[in-house]
Design an enzyme around this catalytic site. Structure first.
Site, mmCIF file in Angstrom:
data_model
loop_
_atom_site.group_PDB
_atom_site.id
_atom_site.type_symbol
_atom_site.label_atom_id
_atom_site.label_comp_id
_atom_site.label_asym_id
_atom_site.label_seq_id
_atom_site.Cartn_x
_atom_site.Cartn_y
_atom_site.Cartn_z
ATOM 1 C CG LEU A 11 6.751 46.424 1.625
ATOM 2 C CD1 LEU A 11 6.181 46.463 3.035
ATOM 3 C CD2 LEU A 11 5.994 45.421 0.761
ATOM 4 C CB VAL A 12 11.039 49.510 4.682
ATOM 5 C CG1 VAL A 12 12.470 49.214 5.129
ATOM 6 C CG2 VAL A 12 10.983 50.814 3.895
ATOM 7 N N GLY A 18 17.420 49.454 13.290
ATOM 8 C CA GLY A 18 18.661 49.520 12.539
ATOM 9 C C GLY A 18 18.533 50.252 11.214
ATOM 10 C CG LEU A 34 11.211 37.315 12.534
ATOM 11 C CD1 LEU A 34 10.656 36.507 11.368
ATOM 12 C CD2 LEU A 34 12.677 36.990 12.761
ATOM 13 C CB SER A 64 26.640 43.173 3.029
ATOM 14 O OG SER A 64 27.865 43.211 3.740
ATOM 15 C CE1 TYR A 117 24.739 39.212 6.531
ATOM 16 C CE2 TYR A 117 26.928 39.863 5.795
ATOM 17 C CZ TYR A 117 25.647 40.202 6.174
ATOM 18 O OH TYR A 117 25.260 41.519 6.170
ATOM 19 C CB SER A 137 23.012 35.119 1.825
ATOM 20 O OG SER A 137 23.500 36.110 2.728
ATOM 21 C CE LYS A 138 23.238 40.545 3.629
ATOM 22 N NZ LYS A 138 21.916 41.188 3.660
ATOM 23 C CB THR A 177 23.025 47.954 13.091
ATOM 24 O OG1 THR A 177 23.707 46.779 12.620
ATOM 25 C CG2 THR A 177 23.028 49.019 12.006
#
Length: 261
Positions: free
Chosen positions: A13-14, A20, A41, A152, A165, A168-169, A200
């Site tokens: 499940l991805v 991307g 989404l 990331s 960002y 969150s990573k 991407t």
């Protein structure tokens, strides 16, 4: 795993698997012997249809389920659909996420942007992982099982123009360690992938800037990352061959994150 085998294939499940990095991971997993479910989404007939067709071209079954990762109350519906189609996933790839709504001064980040990003990248990923892990434990399997989270290099390399960002990573790194500890006794490998500068749609807006930095030597390998680079790493982790390395972080960044003098 033989894509042409008549035996039942394990299910991967991805999340965010229609474009991307996610699409590349879904395709690689299909090539390497998984049936693949992807979440998206919103309905995007062109890219979603292409992703499903590419997966099927590898001899795999494919399922697309619409779902908003930020809506934790909808996670059960998404997983019900996947489990009804192929059973409890043997592999979860946490790939879905969003970039900073606005790049700019750290002192100007708006609370609503912060909350929106965290709801998807960290809160949504945590509770989706929790829900998948619960189902894995409720349905023991002889197959290799894994959870791979795509974070990331921004989880450790600070970018003050997109602070929310980075936060969150960084949180996804702890998510990986926590679930690795919780699931280790059950033989479920939990890993973190940290891509660097990958070409991407998410990096398209800063492509010229990144190209200049890469040309100036920011990335020791001297090139952009490709979605396929991340996909190959994700598939290796999903295979079960590296299960005893659970909790590990794999950098897919051309040596970008190595500290240099």
């Amino acid at each position: 795993m033989n894509p042409q085998s008549t035996a039942r294939r394990p299910v991967a499940l991805v999340t965010g698997g229609s474009q991307g990095i996610g699409a590349a991971i879904a395709l690689q997993l299909a090539h390497d012997g998984f049936d693949v479910a992807i979440t998206t989404l919103q309905d995007d007939g062109a890219s979603d249809g292409a992703s499903v067709a590419h997966i099927q071209a590898c001899g795999a079954r494919a399922l697309r389920v619409r779902g908003d990762l930020a809506d934790v109350h909808d996670h059960a519906r998404v997983l019900d659909a996947v489990c009804a189609w192929g059973g409890v996933p043997s592999c979860l790839v946490n790939n879905a996420g969003m970039g900073s709504p606005r790049r700019g001064d750290l002192l100007d980040i708006r609370a609503e942007d912060f909350d929106r990003l965290m709801a998807t990248n960290l809160r949504g990923s945590f509770f989706f992982t929790q829900a998948v892990a619960q189902r894995m434990l409720a349905a023991p399997s002889g197959a290799a099982r894994s959870i791979v989270t795509v974070s990331s290099v921004s989880g450790e390399m600070a970018s003050v123009e997109r602070g929310e960002y980075c936060l969150s990573k960084a949180g996804l790194g702890m998510l990986t360690r926590l679930f690795a500890l919780r699931l280790a006794a059950h033989g479920i490998g939990v890993f973190e992938l940290r891509p660097g500068i990958v070409r991407t749609a998410m990096t398209a807006g800063a492509a010229d800037r990144y190209a200049g930095l890469i040309a100036a030597g920011l990335v020791p390998m001297g090139r952009w990352g490709r979605p396929e680079d991340v996909a190959q790493a994700a598939s290796a982790l999903a295979s079960g061959r590296l299960a005893f390395a659970t909790g590990s972080v794999l950098h897919v960044d051309g040596a970008l994150s190595i500290a240099r003098l």
